[in-house]
Enzyme design. Structure first.
Site, mmCIF file in Angstrom:
data_model
loop_
_atom_site.group_PDB
_atom_site.id
_atom_site.type_symbol
_atom_site.label_atom_id
_atom_site.label_comp_id
_atom_site.label_asym_id
_atom_site.label_seq_id
_atom_site.Cartn_x
_atom_site.Cartn_y
_atom_site.Cartn_z
ATOM 1 N N VAL A 90 0.846 -1.211 0.003
ATOM 2 C CA VAL A 90 -0.055 0.200 -0.153
ATOM 3 C C VAL A 90 1.008 1.472 -0.089
ATOM 4 O O VAL A 90 1.777 1.231 0.683
ATOM 5 C CB VAL A 90 -0.957 -0.170 1.347
ATOM 6 N N CYS A 91 0.651 2.104 -0.987
ATOM 7 C CA CYS A 91 1.253 3.398 -0.784
ATOM 8 C C CYS A 91 0.109 4.527 -0.556
ATOM 9 O O CYS A 91 -0.591 4.761 -1.202
ATOM 10 C CB CYS A 91 1.766 3.699 -2.310
#
Length: 168
Positions: A90-91
């Site tokens: 996840v960014c």
């Protein structure tokens, strides 16, 4: 490991999340009895327009420096989303270390802060699922489809949802 200050804090936070009835659709547990590795299940309600109805498994990996440094979050299997790398990581701004952004995209206030908790992280990720940020894409193809071909993007998202339910 729960004998360290970070470990004790994580054990308390996990216990809180497991007993909090105000967090429907979020389930957390330990991986191999390690308080620094959490398995998370996000059950997205049907009223969320993009990933609604999906059951998505992820892992939160907390560093020994927690809460001063953020955990990493990874969907397993990966989700097709502009803010999720193809490997599932996840960014999202709040998971970026608390330092100035060398690219000037994020302010320090948008990045990790020790006031964040596993609960605020997961609520932010659920919000991110329904409102992708295509300006800072981790998955360029997903961002392109989100912008240029919403019909195909939604088709790929529905496929993720079906797979999460074991239908494909």
């Amino acid at each position: 490991m729960a004998t360290t200050p970070a470990g004790r804090m994580l054990a308390r936070q996990l216990q809180h999340m497991q007993s909090d009835k105000d967090l429907p659709g979020i389930s957390c547990g330990l991986v191999d009895n390690n308080v620094f590795e959490w398995e998370v299940m996000l059950m997205i309600s049907d009223d969320v327009k993009l990933y609604g109805g999906g059951f998505f498994r992820a892992r939160l990996s907390f560093p020994p420096e927690y809460p001063h440094m953020p955990p990493k979050m990874k969907f397993e299997p990966p989700l097709f989303h502009p803010n999720i790398y193809p490997n599932g990581e996840v960014c999202i701004s709040i998971l970026h270390p608390p330092e100035e952004d060398k690219y000037g995209y994020e302010s320090a206030a948008e990045r990790w802060s020790p006031v964040q908790t596993p609960e605020t992280i997961l609520l932010s990720v659920i919000s991110m699922l329904s409102s992708p940020n295509d300006e800072s894409a981790a998955n360029v193809e997903a961002a392109r489809l989100w912008r240029d071909d919403p019909k195909e993007f939604k088709r790929r998202v529905r496929k993720c949802v079906r797979e999460s339910l074991g239908e494909e």
